[in-house]
Every structure is written in C-alpha cells, then in structure tokens.
Write a protein that holds these residues in place. Structure first.
Motif, PDB file in Angstrom:
ATOM      1  N   GLY A  84      42.677  37.043  52.714  1.00  0.00           N
ATOM      2  CA  GLY A  84      42.691  36.162  51.550  1.00  0.00           C
ATOM      3  C   GLY A  84      42.034  34.833  51.830  1.00  0.00           C
ATOM      4  N   PHE A  85      41.948  34.024  50.769  1.00  0.00           N
ATOM      5  CA  PHE A  85      41.239  32.750  50.848  1.00  0.00           C
ATOM      6  C   PHE A  85      41.862  31.807  51.879  1.00  0.00           C
ATOM      7  CE2 PHE A  85      39.939  33.306  46.080  1.00  0.00           C
ATOM      8  CZ  PHE A  85      39.047  34.300  46.454  1.00  0.00           C
TER       9      PHE A  85
ATOM     10  N   LYS B  43      47.092  42.038  45.370  1.00  0.00           N
ATOM     11  CA  LYS B  43      47.252  40.584  45.285  1.00  0.00           C
ATOM     12  C   LYS B  43      48.131  40.141  44.120  1.00  0.00           C
ATOM     13  CE  LYS B  43      42.613  39.703  43.332  1.00  0.00           C
ATOM     14  NZ  LYS B  43      41.770  40.840  43.771  1.00  0.00           N
TER      15      LYS B  43
ATOM     16  N   GLU C  85      36.819  43.475  55.203  1.00  0.00           N
ATOM     17  CA  GLU C  85      36.548  44.353  54.066  1.00  0.00           C
ATOM     18  C   GLU C  85      35.138  44.041  53.582  1.00  0.00           C
ATOM     19  OE1 GLU C  85      39.102  44.066  50.603  1.00  0.00           O
ATOM     20  OE2 GLU C  85      38.055  45.721  49.607  1.00  0.00           O
TER      21      GLU C  85
ATOM     22  N   LEU D  52      30.787  44.244  47.833  1.00  0.00           N
ATOM     23  CA  LEU D  52      29.419  44.341  47.323  1.00  0.00           C
ATOM     24  C   LEU D  52      29.058  43.173  46.396  1.00  0.00           C
ATOM     25  CD1 LEU D  52      26.880  46.165  47.155  1.00  0.00           C
ATOM     26  CD2 LEU D  52      27.973  47.321  45.209  1.00  0.00           C
ATOM     27  N   ARG D  53      27.839  42.693  46.547  1.00  0.00           N
ATOM     28  CA  ARG D  53      27.282  41.671  45.660  1.00  0.00           C
ATOM     29  C   ARG D  53      25.890  42.117  45.236  1.00  0.00           C
ATOM     30  NH1 ARG D  53      31.861  40.701  45.976  1.00  0.00           N
ATOM     31  NH2 ARG D  53      32.913  38.877  46.838  1.00  0.00           N
TER      32      ARG D  53
ATOM     33  N   GLN E 281      34.932  40.027  54.230  1.00  0.00           N
ATOM     34  CA  GLN E 281      36.107  39.150  54.234  1.00  0.00           C
ATOM     35  C   GLN E 281      37.016  39.499  55.405  1.00  0.00           C
ATOM     36  OE1 GLN E 281      38.910  39.221  50.891  1.00  0.00           O
ATOM     37  NE2 GLN E 281      39.157  37.002  51.128  1.00  0.00           N
TER      38      GLN E 281
ATOM     39  N   PRO F 286      35.126  35.951  51.143  1.00  0.00           N
ATOM     40  CA  PRO F 286      34.130  36.917  51.619  1.00  0.00           C
ATOM     41  C   PRO F 286      32.851  36.172  52.012  1.00  0.00           C
ATOM     42  CG  PRO F 286      35.099  37.628  49.530  1.00  0.00           C
ATOM     43  CD  PRO F 286      35.542  36.215  49.751  1.00  0.00           C
TER      44      PRO F 286
ATOM     45  N   PRO G  39      31.221  42.287  41.671  1.00  0.00           N
ATOM     46  CA  PRO G  39      31.381  43.676  41.227  1.00  0.00           C
ATOM     47  C   PRO G  39      31.888  43.813  39.791  1.00  0.00           C
ATOM     48  CG  PRO G  39      32.273  43.421  43.433  1.00  0.00           C
ATOM     49  CD  PRO G  39      31.873  42.051  42.979  1.00  0.00           C
TER      50      PRO G  39
ATOM     51  N   ASN H 107      35.155  50.076  50.239  1.00  0.00           N
ATOM     52  CA  ASN H 107      35.692  50.609  48.982  1.00  0.00           C
ATOM     53  C   ASN H 107      34.905  51.836  48.540  1.00  0.00           C
ATOM     54  OD1 ASN H 107      37.736  48.452  48.014  1.00  0.00           O
ATOM     55  ND2 ASN H 107      35.940  47.272  48.634  1.00  0.00           N
TER      56      ASN H 107
ATOM     57  N   ASP I 270      44.358  51.165  48.568  1.00  0.00           N
ATOM     58  CA  ASP I 270      44.059  49.868  47.961  1.00  0.00           C
ATOM     59  C   ASP I 270      44.989  49.607  46.776  1.00  0.00           C
ATOM     60  OD1 ASP I 270      42.672  47.531  47.661  1.00  0.00           O
ATOM     61  OD2 ASP I 270      40.759  48.454  47.121  1.00  0.00           O
ATOM     62  N   ASP I 271      45.216  48.335  46.492  1.00  0.00           N
ATOM     63  CA  ASP I 271      45.965  47.923  45.296  1.00  0.00           C
ATOM     64  C   ASP I 271      47.288  48.653  45.175  1.00  0.00           C
ATOM     65  OD1 ASP I 271      43.631  46.534  44.882  1.00  0.00           O
ATOM     66  OD2 ASP I 271      42.848  47.914  43.371  1.00  0.00           O
TER      67      ASP I 271
ATOM     68  N   GLU J 196      46.748  33.343  49.843  1.00  0.00           N
ATOM     69  CA  GLU J 196      46.098  32.040  49.627  1.00  0.00           C
ATOM     70  C   GLU J 196      46.876  30.880  50.233  1.00  0.00           C
ATOM     71  OE1 GLU J 196      45.391  31.655  45.426  1.00  0.00           O
ATOM     72  OE2 GLU J 196      43.904  33.271  45.387  1.00  0.00           O
TER      73      GLU J 196
HETATM   74  P1  C2E Z   1      39.395  44.876  45.680  1.00  0.00           P
HETATM   75  O1  C2E Z   1      39.043  46.050  46.510  1.00  0.00           O
HETATM   76  O2  C2E Z   1      40.821  44.736  45.249  1.00  0.00           O
HETATM   77  O3  C2E Z   1      38.902  43.606  46.502  1.00  0.00           O
HETATM   78  C1  C2E Z   1      39.616  42.409  46.610  1.00  0.00           C
HETATM   79  C2  C2E Z   1      39.062  41.348  45.667  1.00  0.00           C
HETATM   80  O4  C2E Z   1      39.876  40.190  45.790  1.00  0.00           O
HETATM   81  C3  C2E Z   1      37.652  40.915  46.003  1.00  0.00           C
HETATM   82  O5  C2E Z   1      36.977  40.634  44.782  1.00  0.00           O
HETATM   83  C4  C2E Z   1      37.882  39.622  46.795  1.00  0.00           C
HETATM   84  O6  C2E Z   1      36.794  38.731  46.757  1.00  0.00           O
HETATM   85  C5  C2E Z   1      39.071  39.063  46.077  1.00  0.00           C
HETATM   86  N1  C2E Z   1      39.860  38.164  46.922  1.00  0.00           N
HETATM   87  C6  C2E Z   1      39.875  38.103  48.262  1.00  0.00           C
HETATM   88  N2  C2E Z   1      40.748  37.184  48.703  1.00  0.00           N
HETATM   89  C7  C2E Z   1      41.320  36.639  47.604  1.00  0.00           C
HETATM   90  C8  C2E Z   1      42.330  35.608  47.405  1.00  0.00           C
HETATM   91  O7  C2E Z   1      42.884  35.032  48.320  1.00  0.00           O
HETATM   92  N3  C2E Z   1      42.659  35.346  46.106  1.00  0.00           N
HETATM   93  C9  C2E Z   1      42.074  35.981  45.053  1.00  0.00           C
HETATM   94  N4  C2E Z   1      42.470  35.631  43.822  1.00  0.00           N
HETATM   95  N5  C2E Z   1      41.128  36.943  45.204  1.00  0.00           N
HETATM   96  C10 C2E Z   1      40.761  37.276  46.471  1.00  0.00           C
HETATM   97  P2  C2E Z   1      35.468  41.097  44.525  1.00  0.00           P
HETATM   98  O8  C2E Z   1      34.676  40.924  45.784  1.00  0.00           O
HETATM   99  O9  C2E Z   1      35.007  40.416  43.286  1.00  0.00           O
HETATM  100  O10 C2E Z   1      35.581  42.650  44.268  1.00  0.00           O
HETATM  101  C11 C2E Z   1      36.221  43.140  43.112  1.00  0.00           C
HETATM  102  C12 C2E Z   1      36.430  44.626  43.173  1.00  0.00           C
HETATM  103  O11 C2E Z   1      35.185  45.319  43.158  1.00  0.00           O
HETATM  104  C13 C2E Z   1      37.109  45.085  44.458  1.00  0.00           C
HETATM  105  O12 C2E Z   1      38.488  44.853  44.346  1.00  0.00           O
HETATM  106  C14 C2E Z   1      36.713  46.543  44.476  1.00  0.00           C
HETATM  107  O13 C2E Z   1      37.570  47.306  43.670  1.00  0.00           O
HETATM  108  C15 C2E Z   1      35.328  46.528  43.838  1.00  0.00           C
HETATM  109  N6  C2E Z   1      34.301  46.641  44.891  1.00  0.00           N
HETATM  110  C16 C2E Z   1      33.823  45.702  45.742  1.00  0.00           C
HETATM  111  N7  C2E Z   1      32.870  46.196  46.562  1.00  0.00           N
HETATM  112  C17 C2E Z   1      32.753  47.514  46.243  1.00  0.00           C
HETATM  113  C18 C2E Z   1      31.948  48.595  46.756  1.00  0.00           C
HETATM  114  O14 C2E Z   1      31.165  48.463  47.704  1.00  0.00           O
HETATM  115  N8  C2E Z   1      32.110  49.810  46.154  1.00  0.00           N
HETATM  116  C19 C2E Z   1      32.993  50.005  45.131  1.00  0.00           C
HETATM  117  N9  C2E Z   1      33.107  51.237  44.599  1.00  0.00           N
HETATM  118  N10 C2E Z   1      33.771  49.030  44.649  1.00  0.00           N
HETATM  119  C20 C2E Z   1      33.663  47.789  45.194  1.00  0.00           C
END
Ligand code: C2E
Ligand code: CA
Ligand code: CA
Ligand code: CA
Length: 279
Positions: free
Chosen positions: A257-258, A203, A57, A60-61, A44, A263, A72, A117, A179-180, A239
């Motif tokens: 963001g979107f 977010k 960023e 993972l999928r 993304q 992503p 995730p 991450n 993060d966060d 967004e």
């Molecule tokens: P995160 O690190 O807080 O990642 C941001 C999440 O927000 C991502 O969800 C992303 O797709 C989503 N996002 C991006 N832009 C927007 C937007 O404009 N609006 C909204 N509502 N959401 C947005 P995703 O990809 O489903 O990932 C979820 C969580 O999974 C991540 O949160 C992170 O904590 C974890 N994750 C993802 N990849 C990895 C990885 O390789 N390793 C580990 N340990 N955790 C991962």
C-alpha cells in the motif's frame, strides 16, 4: 407528440453518442497499443512484518499518446470486451518474467516474488498452461518467483476447471494468490478447495482499520482462515501505520500500500531498493 419528442431526444442523446464515439476511438487505439509499445508495467512493493520488500505486484499502465498515463480502470473493461486482453495479458506475463530473470543476477532482488493479475478470459484459454510453459522456457526465469492473482468470480466460474489449471501450473512451480478476498460471493467451503498459497485482504476491509468493529472482525477472520489453511496472508491498500500495526498484531504476514510505496516504474523501484539497502 411531446413525449415522443422527449424520447427521441433521449435516444439521440449527444453526450451518449460522444461517449460511444470515444469508446470506438479508444478501442482502435487499444488495438495498436501493443505493436506501438505503449504498455508499461509499474511495480508496487509488498513488504513483510519487518518492512522488508519480499515481492511486487505488477500493475499495468497505458502510455497513451494523447491522454497520458492511463490506469487499468480506464481500459481493462474495454480490453476484456474486445478480447484484446489476451495479447495484452501475454505482454504483461512476458515482461514480468523478463524482469524476474534480470533480478536473478543481484542477490538483493533474486528472492523477490512477482505477482501478476490474470483475467478470466486469459485463464480460460485452452492453451494457457502451454503458454506459461513456453514463457518460462523463453525467459528462463524461476517459476517459483511467479505468483498469479486470481479473483473469486474467476475461480468459481468453473471450479473443477480452475483447480485442474491451477494444479498444472503449480506443477510447473507457480504460486497463487486470491485477490480481493472477501468481496465476492463465494462460500468459504468452495474457496478452501482451491490450491492457493496466499489470501489477499481487499483494501475495502483495510480502509477503516482499526476502529470499525465489523471490518476488524472480517480482517481477523480472513487472517485466521488463511493461516489455518497454511496460506500466507497479505493486505492491500495499507495507507497508515495504525492499519499496519493492527494487521501485524493479528498475524498478517505481508502488506502492500501507499504507506510503503505507490506502484513505481522500474527505475524508481530500483531507487526504492537502494534506499532500503542503506543502513
Ligand atoms: P487490484 O489487483 O486490486 O490492484 C490494487 C489496486 O490498488 C491498484 O490499482 C493499486 O494501484 C491500488 N493501490 C495500491 N496501494 C493502494 C493504497 O494504499 N490505497 C489505495 N486506495 N489504492 C492502492 P490500479 O493499478 O489502478 O489497478 C486497478 C485494477 O486493475 C487492479 O486491481 C487489477 O484488478 C487490474 N489490473 C492491473 N494490472 C492488470 C493486468 O496486468 N492485468 C489484468 N487483467 N488486470 C490488471
Ligand atoms: Ca491484484
Ligand atoms: Ca486486489
Ligand atoms: Ca482490490
């Protein structure tokens, strides 16, 4: 007797049993996913105030054979509970470093940063620094381009150990983003001790900008703190133009963001870059 019957019913809840069976099946499949090549990295864009892409960023999928592309939230918990997050996390880092290396050949992508991450179990491995060192040697990517995203709970679980590991990795050239930011229970004094390069506004604080006075104040405070401590500040979950404008006016350096992009798989990211390059 009646109530015992009800209890027994609850104990043998078929829905719960089904959920448990599914969890076991998923864990078996998770165990095989690495060797079957089912992991994908999506990227993304992260953009600066002028909307130029400055990094990505890695997210993972899981390309699951029956269930399709999983996010995730569907499997990270299971991966952490089972310890499988260690080989998976290594795959993520390897893939991210290989991608960084291939970007070096093109002047348009050579400067991009890659945020990855990192989960707590991964970061706490006794040989985590050695693993990163080996990865950097094998991929020959520039360490300055790699940014690890940590969470507050990870960082504060053992702050002394966290600082030691961060400093060792910063010694190799890596960068760190929190993060966060703002969603954990950490005191600012604790967080300020960490050798961070960036704060990432969660977010949940971005969603109601502008307009909700409480979240405006929180966003402003995070930006002020970050910039005051010589860190950059990025907002996630951007967004709308109104959110971007508010954050930009407050001095937030970067957005993700979107509004800019979802992503993307690597091919689509290349298309995004090509479009960006058009006049
Ligand atoms: P995160 O690190 O807080 O990642 C941001 C999440 O927000 C991502 O969800 C992303 O797709 C989503 N996002 C991006 N832009 C927007 C937007 O404009 N609006 C909204 N509502 N959401 C947005 P995703 O990809 O489903 O990932 C979820 C969580 O999974 C991540 O949160 C992170 O904590 C974890 N994750 C993802 N990849 C990895 C990885 O390789 N390793 C580990 N340990 N955790 C991962
Ligand atoms: Ca993240
Ligand atoms: Ca985040
Ligand atoms: Ca988040």
């Amino acid at each position: 007797a009646k109530s015992a019957g009800r209890d027994r019913l609850r104990f043998f809840d078929p829905a719960m049993q089904l959920a448990q069976d599914q969890r076991m099946v998923l864990e078996t499949e998770l165990r095989l996913a690495t060797e079957l090549g089912q992991w994908r990295l999506y990227y993304q864009p992260q953009v600066d105030a002028g909307r130029r892409m400055v990094g990505v960023e890695a997210l993972l999928r899981w390309q699951h054979p029956r269930l399709g592309l999983l996010l995730p939230d569907d499997f990270i918990g299971l991966a952490e509970d089972s310890g499988l997050i260690l080989p998976i996390g290594l795959w993520v880092l390897q893939t991210a470093c290989a991608q960084l290396k291939s970007w070096e050949a093109d002047p348009r992508t050579a400067g991009l940063q890659m945020a990855v991450n990192v989960s707590a179990m991964q970061f706490r491995q006794i040989d985590f620094v050695a693993q990163i060192k080996a990865l950097l040697a094998v991929s020959a990517c520039r360490p300055e381009r790699l940014k690890l995203e940590l969470t507050e709970s990870l960082a504060l679980d053992d702050i002394g150990d966290t600082i030691d590991t961060m400093l060792a990795l910063k010694g190799l050239g890596l960068h760190f983003s929190m993060d966060d930011f703002g969603t954990g229970h950490a005191s600012l004094n604790y967080l300020a001790q960490l050798p961070l390069d960036q704060l990432k506004i969660d977010k949940s604080f971005v969603a109601k900008l502008p307009g909700l006075a409480k979240d405006e104040t929180i966003a402003r405070a995070i930006i002020t703190m970050g910039l005051g401590l010589n860190m950059s500040v990025i907002a996630e979950g951007v967004e709308t133009e109104a959110q971007r404008d508010f954050l930009g006016t407050q001095g937030c350096d970067e957005c993700q963001g979107f509004l800019f992009s979802r992503p993307l798989p690597i091919d689509a990211l290349q298309d995004y870059l090509d479009e960006e390059a058009e006049p």
